[in-house]
Motif scaffolding. Structure first.
Motif, PDB file in Angstrom:
ATOM      1  N   LEU A 102       0.734  -0.746   0.071  1.00 36.21           N
ATOM      2  CA  LEU A 102       0.267  -0.288  -0.294  1.00 36.21           C
ATOM      3  C   LEU A 102       1.324   1.175   0.081  1.00 36.21           C
ATOM      4  O   LEU A 102       2.088   0.852   0.401  1.00 36.21           O
ATOM      5  CB  LEU A 102      -1.197  -0.178   1.005  1.00 36.21           C
ATOM      6  N   ARG A 141      -0.090  -3.044  -6.850  1.00 36.94           N
ATOM      7  CA  ARG A 141       0.098  -2.878  -5.282  1.00 36.94           C
ATOM      8  C   ARG A 141      -1.288  -1.698  -5.043  1.00 36.94           C
ATOM      9  O   ARG A 141      -1.725  -0.937  -6.279  1.00 36.94           O
ATOM     10  CB  ARG A 141       1.172  -1.946  -5.203  1.00 36.94           C
ATOM     11  N   ASP A 142      -1.874  -1.513  -3.725  1.00 38.94           N
ATOM     12  CA  ASP A 142      -3.127  -0.912  -3.437  1.00 38.94           C
ATOM     13  C   ASP A 142      -2.372   0.958  -3.929  1.00 38.94           C
ATOM     14  O   ASP A 142      -0.866   1.359  -2.837  1.00 38.94           O
ATOM     15  CB  ASP A 142      -3.595  -0.795  -3.026  1.00 38.94           C
ATOM     16  N   VAL A 224      -7.800   6.237  -5.122  1.00 36.89           N
ATOM     17  CA  VAL A 224      -7.473   5.275  -5.237  1.00 36.89           C
ATOM     18  C   VAL A 224      -7.415   4.115  -6.514  1.00 36.89           C
ATOM     19  O   VAL A 224      -8.356   4.339  -8.163  1.00 36.89           O
ATOM     20  CB  VAL A 224      -8.516   4.157  -4.370  1.00 36.89           C
ATOM     21  N   THR A 225      -6.459   2.765  -6.660  1.00 36.38           N
ATOM     22  CA  THR A 225      -6.923   2.476  -7.355  1.00 36.38           C
ATOM     23  C   THR A 225      -8.212   1.095  -7.376  1.00 36.38           C
ATOM     24  O   THR A 225      -8.537   0.875  -6.217  1.00 36.38           O
ATOM     25  CB  THR A 225      -5.587   1.569  -7.190  1.00 36.38           C
ATOM     26  N   LEU A 228      -8.676  -1.419  -4.458  1.00 29.16           N
ATOM     27  CA  LEU A 228      -8.923  -0.654  -3.225  1.00 29.16           C
ATOM     28  C   LEU A 228     -10.148  -0.216  -3.196  1.00 29.16           C
ATOM     29  O   LEU A 228     -11.008  -0.363  -2.165  1.00 29.16           O
ATOM     30  CB  LEU A 228      -7.797   0.347  -2.838  1.00 29.16           C
ATOM     31  N   TYR A 253     -12.008   1.687   4.498  1.00 26.02           N
ATOM     32  CA  TYR A 253     -12.303   0.014   3.744  1.00 26.02           C
ATOM     33  C   TYR A 253     -12.221  -1.164   4.249  1.00 26.02           C
ATOM     34  O   TYR A 253     -11.516  -1.074   5.094  1.00 26.02           O
ATOM     35  CB  TYR A 253     -10.315   0.799   2.577  1.00 26.02           C
TER      36      TYR A 253
END
Length: 255
Positions: A102, A141-142, A224-225, A228, A253
């Motif tokens: 993250l 990755r987030d 956000v990606t 996520l 989240y």
């Protein structure tokens, strides 16, 4: 995981208005601040380094201007100050903390309301950010980029949209750029993933009782990606107290 973002319009002013007392009750994992308007040496009070958090500040070179911060419950493996663009970085506009899977960013995108020169700077920042956001969206990755993006995306995101179509923050070029960010680029507006309702604003002019009348703009985001975004479970814009001309944006989240 709870993430809070706030343009503080001066971290010392927000402190005087009770922001850190409120923050102690929020159980946030990450807190992203924009417009700290302070140099690190001016923050002698322990409150500016909240107990239980690792605190990082990226100041603007100009005193009393811009600046971003992150408070993290977790020790990052890396802290990134800026993006390597001199005119952007000297204003303290990007701070990133990295963990195993993250990355959390506090971003303060420039406003173009003061003069045309600043609007052109804003466009340059948008142009430079576009490929970087594409790169982040393609990672496994987030990423969450919290902050004041100084753009209302759609008509639902500001009260008086008809009267503001020629004003910085709601210009067609700015909105089209966010269309790209939330479209082909592949990033997601986490708040709208959770809350599609109208009249949900994060900033109000300090004139004409705008906040009291809820005549505002939603210009603060958690971008956000995709992975996520699927875990965004609840969102709140906290307006019970007034720490700034912006309100804290809180998103939870699922872990």
């Amino acid at each position: 995981m709870r993430i809070i973002s706030l343009n503080a319009n001066g971290i010392r002013a927000a402190h005087r208005k009770g922001f850190f007392d409120w923050l102690k009750k929020q159980k946030a994992d990450f807190v992203c601040i924009q417009e700290t308007k302070a140099q690190h040496w001016q923050l002698a009070d322990r409150e500016f380094f909240p107990v239980g958090y690792h605190s990082y500040y990226h100041d603007a070179e100009k005193k009393g201007y811009s600046g971003v911060a992150i408070y993290s419950k977790h020790q990052p493996v890396r802290v990134v100050y800026g993006l390597g663009w001199e005119e952007f970085d000297r204003e303290g506009r990007w701070l990133q903390v990295d963990f195993e899977n993250l990355s959390v960013v506090s971003l303060y995108l420039p406003s173009g309301t003061s003069k045309e020169e600043r609007q052109q700077f804003k466009y340059r920042c948008m142009e430079r950010l576009h490929p970087h956001l594409e790169e982040l969206a393609g990672h496994d990755r987030d990423y969450v980029i919290c902050g004041d993006w100084n753009i209302a995306h759609k008509e639902i995101d500001l009260k008086n949209w008809k009267a503001n179509q020629k004003n910085s923050g709601f210009l067609p070029e700015e909105r089209a750029w966010l269309d790209e960010v939330f479209g082909p680029v592949g990033m997601v507006d986490a708040f709208r993933k959770v809350d599609p309702s109208p009249d949900r604003f994060t900033w109000w002019s300090q004139r004409g009782r705008a906040r009291e009348k809820n005549v505002g703009w939603r210009i603060d985001y958690q971008v956000v990606t995709a992975g996520l975004a699927e875990r965004a479970s609840a969102a709140e814009i906290y307006t019970d107290e007034n720490f700034s001309d912006h309100a804290p944006l809180i998103i939870d989240y699922e872990d």
